[in-house]
Design an enzyme around this catalytic site. Sequence first.
Site, short mmCIF file in Angstrom:
data_model
loop_
_atom_site.label_atom_id
_atom_site.label_comp_id
_atom_site.label_asym_id
_atom_site.label_seq_id
_atom_site.Cartn_x
_atom_site.Cartn_y
_atom_site.Cartn_z
N SER A 1 43.28 43.91 38.85
CA SER A 1 43.36 43.08 40.06
C SER A 1 44.20 43.69 41.17
O SER A 1 44.02 43.36 42.33
CB SER A 1 43.90 41.70 39.70
OG SER A 1 45.15 41.82 39.08
N HIS B 1 38.22 39.14 37.53
CA HIS B 1 37.87 39.56 38.89
C HIS B 1 36.45 40.12 38.99
O HIS B 1 36.04 40.54 40.07
CB HIS B 1 38.88 40.60 39.40
CG HIS B 1 40.15 40.00 39.90
ND1 HIS B 1 40.29 39.53 41.19
CD2 HIS B 1 41.32 39.75 39.28
CE1 HIS B 1 41.51 39.05 41.34
NE2 HIS B 1 42.16 39.16 40.19
N LYS C 1 38.36 32.09 40.43
CA LYS C 1 38.28 33.12 41.47
C LYS C 1 36.95 32.98 42.21
O LYS C 1 36.81 32.09 43.03
CB LYS C 1 38.53 34.48 40.83
CG LYS C 1 40.00 34.59 40.44
CD LYS C 1 40.40 35.80 39.68
CE LYS C 1 41.93 35.74 39.46
NZ LYS C 1 42.37 36.36 38.21
#
Length: 395
Positions: free
Chosen positions: A183, A211, A242
């Site tokens: 990340s 991610h 996310k």
Amino acid sequence: MIPSTRTAWIETELESLRSQGLLANIRTVESPMDAHIVIDGRRVINLCANNYLGLANHPRLKEAAKRAIDTYGIGPGAVRTIAGTMKLHLDLERRLAEFKHAEAVISLQSGFAANLATIPALMGRGDVIFSDELNHASIIDGCRLSRATIVSFAHADVDDLRRKIAETTGYNRRLIVTDGVFSMDGDIAPLPALQALAEEHDILLMVDDAHGEGVLGKGGRGIVDHFGLHGKVDIEVGTMSKAFGVVGGMVAGPKVIIDWIRQRGRPFLFSSAATVPDVAACLEAIDLLEESDELVQRLWANAELVKHELANMGFDVGHSATPIVPVMLGEAPLAQVFSKALLEAGVFAMAIGFPTVARGKARIRVMNSAAHTPADLEQALAAFEKIGRQMGVIE
Ligand SMILES: *Cc1c(COP(=O)(O)O)cnc(C)c1O
């Protein structure tokens, strides 16, 4: 009042963080999470959120959450093994499994909880875990809680992992665990090589694709889809906090592993399930992603533009292979001053320093999203250029 003698050390530690430029300065947001947000009464361009696809304030997700509240209320009542599991949670697991072409999925309250549920359920004393040195804190904590021996290998270094596997004998079960997308740098784990090594040595392989979920692969189906490794990676952990724009965690894999986590995953057994509006919004996010890859395409196009322009200006943007763009600045106080100047120019982009990244590797992490317009990005880039020149970071 607690006598200050017992807490004086905390004051000292906080002061030390402050003087090193490492004290987390948490901003208050007074608007929905979107391409623009309101901070201290000012509307600024938001380059901080992991809201990759702009779903956190999407009308369809909001509608789905409201409808679900009318049918199911808000709270799950208790842990799923005791109060029963709502149909909504099972729908989410079935839809996620279909979306990701996985045999089975279990949903959890967060990605953090998914790692704490999974690793200690599979590994214990006498077992060994091979863990990438840059793995996310929730993987590290999951490994520690398992009481297995932890052997960390050099970041994304398959040769180092091969050596460590050869040197590490006498253990019972073995697991290799890695982030999918790292990340802070935006690089992608060498999953095909890790998979080959795991198969060669008959070791369980787990990837945490927080991610990559909604970002990598066909229409955002994640890292396993990106590399075409369906059925070859034992455990894929993911998050809906996310790109999905909501909050929640998941574990995808063979039914036998998922069944076991339902029996032994402690955050599943001892913490209440995600709330009704969360789950309903996640279901709607899957619908959106299945209907079209337009948002995913726009995210990547925006990221390419930003990466390219910042590099052209002379910034060091690292070696990201994903929409994450780190602007490397070095020392933490410089990154903090840069971030502050950006905010004054109407651009919210946080400085990130130790312990989130190594000392001397402080940066501003630019998080692009599908919700940003070309005009938003141009404005943000102009601010980076002006401040970069003023501060002598670029020429
Ligand atoms: C963000 C992140 C998590 C935590 O996910 P939450 O759903 O926010 O708890 C876990 N693992 C990795 C690799 C992450 O990047």
